[in-house]
Design an enzyme around this catalytic site. Structure first.
Site, PDB file in Angstrom:
ATOM      1  N   ASP A   1       0.934  -1.210   0.032  1.00 35.32           N
ATOM      2  CA  ASP A   1       0.088  -0.101   0.021  1.00 35.32           C
ATOM      3  C   ASP A   1       1.011   1.073  -0.037  1.00 35.32           C
ATOM      4  O   ASP A   1       1.570   1.571   0.999  1.00 35.32           O
ATOM      5  CB  ASP A   1      -0.990  -0.074   1.156  1.00 35.32           C
ATOM      6  CG  ASP A   1      -1.589   1.227   1.441  1.00 35.32           C
ATOM      7  OD1 ASP A   1      -1.520   2.030   0.737  1.00 35.32           O
ATOM      8  OD2 ASP A   1      -2.625   1.242   2.380  1.00 35.32           O
TER       9      ASP A   1
ATOM     10  N   ASP B   1      -4.204  -1.677  -2.188  1.00 35.55           N
ATOM     11  CA  ASP B   1      -3.048  -2.200  -2.142  1.00 35.55           C
ATOM     12  C   ASP B   1      -2.672  -2.404  -3.758  1.00 35.55           C
ATOM     13  O   ASP B   1      -3.408  -2.903  -4.407  1.00 35.55           O
ATOM     14  CB  ASP B   1      -2.991  -3.644  -1.489  1.00 35.55           C
ATOM     15  CG  ASP B   1      -3.233  -3.389  -0.136  1.00 35.55           C
ATOM     16  OD1 ASP B   1      -2.102  -2.923   0.488  1.00 35.55           O
ATOM     17  OD2 ASP B   1      -4.437  -3.554   0.521  1.00 35.55           O
TER      18      ASP B   1
ATOM     19  N   TYR C   1       1.745   1.021  14.635  1.00 27.81           N
ATOM     20  CA  TYR C   1       0.867   0.675  13.553  1.00 27.81           C
ATOM     21  C   TYR C   1       0.973   1.322  12.155  1.00 27.81           C
ATOM     22  O   TYR C   1       1.044   2.604  12.197  1.00 27.81           O
ATOM     23  CB  TYR C   1      -0.825   0.930  14.281  1.00 27.81           C
ATOM     24  CG  TYR C   1      -1.842   0.608  12.942  1.00 27.81           C
ATOM     25  CD1 TYR C   1      -2.391  -0.663  12.691  1.00 27.81           C
ATOM     26  CD2 TYR C   1      -2.241   1.553  11.907  1.00 27.81           C
ATOM     27  CE1 TYR C   1      -3.163  -1.089  11.820  1.00 27.81           C
ATOM     28  CE2 TYR C   1      -3.157   0.952  11.059  1.00 27.81           C
ATOM     29  CZ  TYR C   1      -3.759  -0.146  11.049  1.00 27.81           C
ATOM     30  OH  TYR C   1      -4.462  -0.688  10.183  1.00 27.81           O
TER      31      TYR C   1
ATOM     32  N   LYS D   1      -2.754  -2.481   8.081  1.00 31.44           N
ATOM     33  CA  LYS D   1      -2.912  -4.084   7.982  1.00 31.44           C
ATOM     34  C   LYS D   1      -1.958  -4.740   7.144  1.00 31.44           C
ATOM     35  O   LYS D   1      -1.924  -4.070   5.887  1.00 31.44           O
ATOM     36  CB  LYS D   1      -4.309  -4.601   7.763  1.00 31.44           C
ATOM     37  CG  LYS D   1      -5.200  -5.034   9.163  1.00 31.44           C
ATOM     38  CD  LYS D   1      -4.925  -6.127   9.745  1.00 31.44           C
ATOM     39  CE  LYS D   1      -5.965  -5.893  10.813  1.00 31.44           C
ATOM     40  NZ  LYS D   1      -5.240  -6.911  12.061  1.00 31.44           N
TER      41      LYS D   1
HETATM   42  C1  F6R Z   1      -7.727  -0.463   7.791  1.00 33.75           C
HETATM   43  C2  F6R Z   1      -7.616   0.951   7.156  1.00 33.75           C
HETATM   44  C3  F6R Z   1      -8.507   1.903   7.274  1.00 33.75           C
HETATM   45  C4  F6R Z   1      -7.868   2.948   8.390  1.00 33.75           C
HETATM   46  C5  F6R Z   1      -8.879   4.262   8.559  1.00 33.75           C
HETATM   47  C6  F6R Z   1      -8.098   5.165   9.553  1.00 33.75           C
HETATM   48  O1  F6R Z   1      -6.767  -1.316   7.604  1.00 33.75           O
HETATM   49  O2  F6R Z   1      -6.667   1.145   6.176  1.00 33.75           O
HETATM   50  O3  F6R Z   1     -10.004   1.536   7.868  1.00 33.75           O
HETATM   51  O4  F6R Z   1      -7.481   2.286   9.401  1.00 33.75           O
HETATM   52  O5  F6R Z   1      -9.470   4.766   7.731  1.00 33.75           O
HETATM   53  O6  F6R Z   1      -7.035   5.724   8.908  1.00 33.75           O
HETATM   54  P1  F6R Z   1      -6.028   6.863   9.318  1.00 33.75           P
HETATM   55  O7  F6R Z   1      -5.611   6.359  10.902  1.00 33.75           O
HETATM   56  O8  F6R Z   1      -5.069   6.911   8.436  1.00 33.75           O
HETATM   57  O9  F6R Z   1      -6.825   7.915   9.354  1.00 33.75           O
HETATM   58 MG    MG Z   2      -3.990   2.016   3.041  1.00 32.24          MG
HETATM   59 MG    MG Z   3      -5.035  -2.256   2.409  1.00 32.31          MG
END
Ligand code: F6R
Ligand code: MG
Ligand code: MG
Length: 375
Positions: free
Chosen positions: A11, A50, A225, A228
């Site tokens: 990603d 991805d 983090y 994923k």
């Molecule tokens: C799960 C994913 C999304 C983000 C969510 C918050 O794998 O990619 O659900 O976790 O959109 O994203 P941030 O923390 O980047 O604002």
């Molecule tokens: Mg992403």
């Molecule tokens: Mg992804």
């Protein structure tokens, strides 16, 4: 000569948010791989946010030059992502410089080297908003469950069964289970897909590779983090291996996987075409795409985008019903993952903030006992 199929994904920036890959990013990836002297052929795919590089060559697995090519491609694509200010540009490129092998750096890798058969059908599975253990249930059904794969019973070339290499993703160990005799032992482990993931499957008659998945634990690698570790998997089909239909059949049941919103929820894995792989609802539900190719002297003849088949409409409908049901649980388990699986949890901060307001009942009890009161 042997052919190696390398599927490497990362990603490197989402369009919009964490939903999809921008067409210019895919364009850039194609430009990097087109007529590259190291490759026989390539196909640039995506699932959700991805970018997936599907490459064939004659250099074997874990080959530095091939991994570097993938890395350089992701770096070039990150430039595009940065220019467009895509979301999380470069998020999976954890190291600043390439160090010989993309494993452990961020991108997910599944590679198999095969002696190409007379005809070599393969399926590349790619998922978004979930984790490598998401393949455990389908791989179990494909290679060990006769209710899914009738070939295990009636194809003399498959009746010997398959061997499963299972990885402990936390302690970095591996073990081989032989199906069918070790099934009950194996299920103790692979039924816990957050920790144990099927890395490889082998044909027990020939010892040949049958399937391989990516098992990087990105969140652990980064120590914080970063998204994923959305997984990919390659499965060989037909003539001694499960048929294409037996490989796809488990996905007619949208099983629950970990991932979805903020990598912290349980949700159904919905089979979709590549065009429909742009998760939106609560950043999901998690998606799986299956691309079929015939290898022809290493050329990738395809893809056949299998889940565009209306035969998977009912699975999608069921997935949406499950999504409706689970969403109504909001922040409650088991929709929200168990605490120790939550990736970005506020638990430590909230705990710290409330420390003085927690009353230790065991201490209070002891104090009462010491004072001669009732215990
Ligand atoms: C799960 C994913 C999304 C983000 C969510 C918050 O794998 O990619 O659900 O976790 O959109 O994203 P941030 O923390 O980047 O604002
Ligand atoms: Mg992403
Ligand atoms: Mg992804």
């Amino acid at each position: 000569a042997k052919v190696t199929l390398s599927v490497i994904k990362a990603d490197i920036g989402g369009f919009v948010g964490h939903s999809a890959v921008h067409p210019e990013v895919k364009e850039k990836a194609r430009a990097c791989l087109e007529k590259h002297p190291l490759l026989i052929d390539y196909y640039v795919a995506h699932v959700g946010d991805d970018l997936v590089l599907i490459m064939t060559h004659e250099h074997g697995r874990n080959k530095g030059e091939i991994h570097k090519l993938a890395w350089d491609t992701f770096v070039a694509c990150t430039e595009v992502a940065k220019k467009l200010k895509l979301y999380g540009a470069g998020q999976d490129l954890l190291a600043d410089a390439f160090s010989g092998n993309v494993k452990g750096l961020g991108p997910g890798v599944a590679e198999m080297e095969v002696e190409e058969r007379e005809s070599e059908p393969v399926v590349v599975l790619m998922a978004d908003k979930t984790e490598p253990g998401a393949w455990n249930l389908p791989l179990y059904k494909i290679f060990a469950d006769p209710f899914n794969t009738i070939g295990l019973i009636i194809d003399p070339k498959m009746h010997c069964g398959f061997a499963f290499e299972v990885r402990d993703l936390i302690e970095d160990k591996k073990i081989i289970f032989n199906a069918p005799e070790d099934l009950y032992d194996m299920l103790v482990f692979i039924g816990a897909p957050g920790r144990y993931a099927i890395k490889r499957v082998f044909h027990r008659g020939t010892g040949e590779i049958a399937a391989v998945s990516s098992t990087q634990r990105l969140n652990l690698m980064a120590g914080r983090y970063v998204g994923k570790d959305d997984p990919v998997c390659i499965v060989r089909c037909q003539n001694g291996y499960p048929s294409v239909g037996e490989v796809l059949e488990p996905f007619a049941f949208p099983h629950l996987v970990s991932g979805w919103m903020r990598g912290s929820h349980s949700g159904p894995l919905m089979p979709v075409s590549m065009d429909d792989a742009r998760p939106t609802r609560f950043d999901g539900p998690p998606r799986v795409v299956a691309l079929g190719f015939q290898l022809a002297d290493g050329k990738l003849i395809g893809p056949n985008d299998f889940f565009s088949d209306p035969a998977f409409d009912n699975a999608r409908r069921l997935a949406l019903e499950i999504a409706d049901y689970l969403r109504r649980l909001g922040p409650f388990e088991p929709h929200r993952l168990h605490l120790d699986e939550m990736e970005y949890t506020t638990m430590p901060q909230v705990m710290e903030k409330l420390r003085d307001r927690f009353i230790d009942l065991r201490l209070a009890k002891k104090a009462r006992a010491a004072a001669g009161g009732e215990a």
